[in-house]
Design a protein around this motif. Structure first.
Motif, short mmCIF file in Angstrom:
data_model
loop_
_atom_site.label_atom_id
_atom_site.label_comp_id
_atom_site.label_asym_id
_atom_site.label_seq_id
_atom_site.Cartn_x
_atom_site.Cartn_y
_atom_site.Cartn_z
N GLN A 97 -44.66 -29.47 1.48
CA GLN A 97 -43.43 -30.25 1.62
C GLN A 97 -42.39 -29.83 0.58
N ILE A 98 -42.82 -29.54 -0.63
CA ILE A 98 -41.89 -29.08 -1.67
C ILE A 98 -41.29 -27.74 -1.28
N ARG A 99 -42.09 -26.87 -0.70
CA ARG A 99 -41.59 -25.56 -0.27
C ARG A 99 -40.53 -25.73 0.83
N ILE A 100 -40.77 -26.65 1.77
CA ILE A 100 -39.80 -26.90 2.84
C ILE A 100 -38.51 -27.48 2.26
N LEU A 101 -38.63 -28.46 1.35
CA LEU A 101 -37.45 -29.07 0.73
C LEU A 101 -36.66 -28.06 -0.09
N SER A 102 -37.36 -27.22 -0.82
CA SER A 102 -36.69 -26.20 -1.63
C SER A 102 -35.92 -25.22 -0.75
N ALA A 103 -36.52 -24.82 0.37
CA ALA A 103 -35.83 -23.91 1.29
C ALA A 103 -34.60 -24.57 1.89
N ALA A 104 -34.71 -25.85 2.24
CA ALA A 104 -33.56 -26.57 2.79
C ALA A 104 -32.44 -26.70 1.76
N LEU A 105 -32.79 -27.00 0.51
CA LEU A 105 -31.78 -27.11 -0.55
C LEU A 105 -31.11 -25.76 -0.83
N ASN A 106 -31.88 -24.70 -0.84
CA ASN A 106 -31.30 -23.37 -1.05
C ASN A 106 -30.35 -23.00 0.09
#
Length: 132
Positions: free
Chosen positions: A28-37
């Motif tokens: 989930q952190i990886r998905i959120l980080s990709a969305a923020l980037n």
């Protein structure tokens, strides 16, 4: 089943659930980080063409309650707020009982003063005459 076997099974189940929760959180952190980037790249691509402003129900008139709320919210921001030509600063953390002479049911006309870059410098509220 012996008591030791039951404890071993419970421990193994807890360990598997813990590892699964950690892996799910990492995913989930990886998905959120990709969305923020992606969002950061989109915002950088706009090159300052996006400007947000405060919206009210009727931008030409504020109620007295909205004026009081605005004065309290702008305290500490560096944006001056004037009501009928008098500047007010109310810090609700220092003095919760501080008030300004505003009639809550009256209507006020806002004037927004901005710099050349569009930065808000001052908000002035002027009481409008009532038609009764």
């Amino acid at each position: 089943m012996s008591r030791n076997t039951q404890h071993l099974m419970l421990f193994c189940t807890a360990a598997v659930l813990f590892v699964t929760a950690c892996l799910y959180g990492q995913h989930q952190i990886r998905i959120l980080s990709a969305a923020l980037n992606d969002r950061i790249q989109t915002m950088a691509g706009l090159e300052g063409r996006l400007i947000t402003t405060l919206h009210t129900t009727n931008p030409d008139q504020y109620s007295g309650a909205e004026v009081v709320h605005t004065v309290r919210q702008m305290t500490g921001t560096g944006i001056r707020v004037e009501v009928d030509g008098n500047a007010y600063v109310i810090d609700p953390l220092l003095n919760k009982a501080a008030t300004i002479p505003v009639q809550l049911t009256s209507r006020y006309r806002p004037e927004f003063y901005r710099s050349e870059t569009g930065e808000l410098l001052k908000i002035a509220f002027w009481k409008e005459a009532s038609m009764k």
